[in-house]
Design a protein around this motif. Structure first.
Motif, PDB file in Angstrom:
ATOM      1  N   GLY A  41       0.815  -1.205   0.000  1.00 53.86           N
ATOM      2  CA  GLY A  41       0.000   0.000   0.000  1.00 53.86           C
ATOM      3  C   GLY A  41       0.849   1.256   0.000  1.00 53.86           C
ATOM      4  O   GLY A  41       2.063   1.210   0.224  1.00 53.86           O
ATOM      5  N   GLU A  42       0.195   2.377  -0.251  1.00 53.99           N
ATOM      6  CA  GLU A  42       0.876   3.672  -0.206  1.00 53.99           C
ATOM      7  C   GLU A  42      -0.107   4.740   0.257  1.00 53.99           C
ATOM      8  O   GLU A  42      -1.326   4.544   0.233  1.00 53.99           O
ATOM      9  CB  GLU A  42       1.439   4.043  -1.582  1.00 53.99           C
ATOM     10  N   GLY A  43       0.462   5.853   0.666  1.00 55.26           N
ATOM     11  CA  GLY A  43      -0.388   6.972   1.099  1.00 55.26           C
ATOM     12  C   GLY A  43      -0.029   7.403   2.503  1.00 55.26           C
ATOM     13  O   GLY A  43       1.076   7.142   2.988  1.00 55.26           O
ATOM     14  N   ASN A  44      -0.969   8.066   3.147  1.00 57.19           N
ATOM     15  CA  ASN A  44      -0.762   8.565   4.501  1.00 57.19           C
ATOM     16  C   ASN A  44      -0.635   7.371   5.470  1.00 57.19           C
ATOM     17  O   ASN A  44      -1.581   6.600   5.613  1.00 57.19           O
ATOM     18  CB  ASN A  44      -1.962   9.441   4.876  1.00 57.19           C
ATOM     19  N   PRO A  45       0.513   7.210   6.128  1.00 56.65           N
ATOM     20  CA  PRO A  45       0.696   6.036   6.993  1.00 56.65           C
ATOM     21  C   PRO A  45      -0.115   6.093   8.288  1.00 56.65           C
ATOM     22  O   PRO A  45      -0.083   5.144   9.063  1.00 56.65           O
ATOM     23  CB  PRO A  45       2.204   6.054   7.281  1.00 56.65           C
ATOM     24  N   HIS A  46      -0.819   7.195   8.500  1.00 62.89           N
ATOM     25  CA  HIS A  46      -1.711   7.315   9.668  1.00 62.89           C
ATOM     26  C   HIS A  46      -3.098   7.758   9.208  1.00 62.89           C
ATOM     27  O   HIS A  46      -3.796   8.486   9.929  1.00 62.89           O
ATOM     28  CB  HIS A  46      -1.145   8.319  10.672  1.00 62.89           C
ATOM     29  N   ALA A  47      -3.511   7.348   8.023  1.00 57.13           N
ATOM     30  CA  ALA A  47      -4.762   7.840   7.431  1.00 57.13           C
ATOM     31  C   ALA A  47      -5.987   7.419   8.248  1.00 57.13           C
ATOM     32  O   ALA A  47      -6.021   6.336   8.825  1.00 57.13           O
ATOM     33  CB  ALA A  47      -4.891   7.291   6.006  1.00 57.13           C
ATOM     34  N   GLY A  48      -6.986   8.273   8.246  1.00 56.08           N
ATOM     35  CA  GLY A  48      -8.259   7.926   8.862  1.00 56.08           C
ATOM     36  C   GLY A  48      -9.092   7.008   7.977  1.00 56.08           C
ATOM     37  O   GLY A  48     -10.017   6.352   8.444  1.00 56.08           O
ATOM     38  N   ILE A  49      -8.778   6.991   6.682  1.00 54.71           N
ATOM     39  CA  ILE A  49      -9.484   6.128   5.724  1.00 54.71           C
ATOM     40  C   ILE A  49      -8.461   5.243   5.015  1.00 54.71           C
ATOM     41  O   ILE A  49      -7.467   5.734   4.477  1.00 54.71           O
ATOM     42  CB  ILE A  49     -10.232   6.958   4.659  1.00 54.71           C
ATOM     43  N   LEU A  50      -8.713   3.935   5.027  1.00 57.34           N
ATOM     44  CA  LEU A  50      -7.873   2.987   4.282  1.00 57.34           C
ATOM     45  C   LEU A  50      -8.741   2.356   3.199  1.00 57.34           C
ATOM     46  O   LEU A  50      -9.833   1.860   3.486  1.00 57.34           O
ATOM     47  CB  LEU A  50      -7.302   1.926   5.229  1.00 57.34           C
TER      48      LEU A  50
END
Ligand code: SF4
Length: 213
Positions: A41-50
């Motif tokens: 995966g990629e993106g915000n490593p603490h995202a509120g939405i996965l």
């Protein structure tokens, strides 16, 4: 233009980085034999939405990034329309290596098999637990069946929240590859499906904004 001094960097997630590195050599199922690389995966490593999709295709296998082909472009536009930045969410798949089939002498994408989805489960749950989102969006039937309910019918049950024991809210939505296939077959159905995808993402955004971790 925003000055570099004002950009707030996302806090790192070293445990997630370690899992990503470890997964690069995974041979837990036979898909390792046909892959160019593992697509984590990629993106915000603490995202509120996965967002949990299905599997890497040819473009993802070549670039090592999830959702970068035509379906990825549609997902990006749907996220934007829902008011969500792609870099604000974390995007991954139920399997991390490209499933392929040979048709007419050509290598094509295929859906992941149950055994492959089961084999990739440890990486799936590590990504979810380490990112720790409030909302998990299951993008397409295989993700919804793996994470919400194996009997879930995506066209009937998309857009509803399922509160699970891990404290997160799960919601299923249509896979952008499915939405794209409707474009040439039935333009009205395409427009409806795309609007549903945007609506589900918007719901996820609203839920993540109000649900405590
Ligand atoms: S699909 Fe998942 S379990 Fe199978 S080899 Fe790739 S990373 Fe490992």
């Amino acid at each position: 233009m925003q000055s570099s001094a004002s950009v707030v960097a996302e806090p790192a997630n070293p445990e997630l980085d370690a899992v990503r590195l470890e997964a690069l050599d995974c041979q837990r199922c036979d898909l390792w034999q046909g892959r160019t690389q593992v697509v984590m995966g990629e993106g915000n490593p603490h995202a509120g939405i996965l967002l949990m999709g299905e599997a890497p295709g040819a473009n993802e296998d070549a670039t090592g990034r999830p959702f970068v082909g035509r379906a990825g472009q549609l997902l990006d536009s749907a996220l934007e329309e829902a008011g969500i930045g792609r870099n604000d969410v974390y995007i991954t798949n139920v399997v991390r290596c490209r499933p392929t089939a040979v048709k007419g002498g050509s290598v094509t994408n295929r859906a992941p098999r149950a055994g492959e989805i089961a084999a990739c489960e440890p990486w799936r749950w590590l990504e979810i637990s380490l990112v720790n989102p409030q909302v998990v969006v299951c993008v397409g039937g295989p993700a919804a069946k793996a994470l919400i309910d194996k009997k879930l019918k995506i066209t009937e049950q998309r857009g509803r929240f399922f509160d699970k024991e891990d404290g997160r809210a799960y919601i299923a939505t249509l896979h952008p590859a499915y939405v794209l296939r409707l474009y040439s077959a039935d333009r009205d159905a395409y427009r409806t499906a795309r609007a549903n995808l945007v609506s589900d993402l918007r719901q996820a955004q609203e839920r993540a904004a109000t649900k405590p971790r």
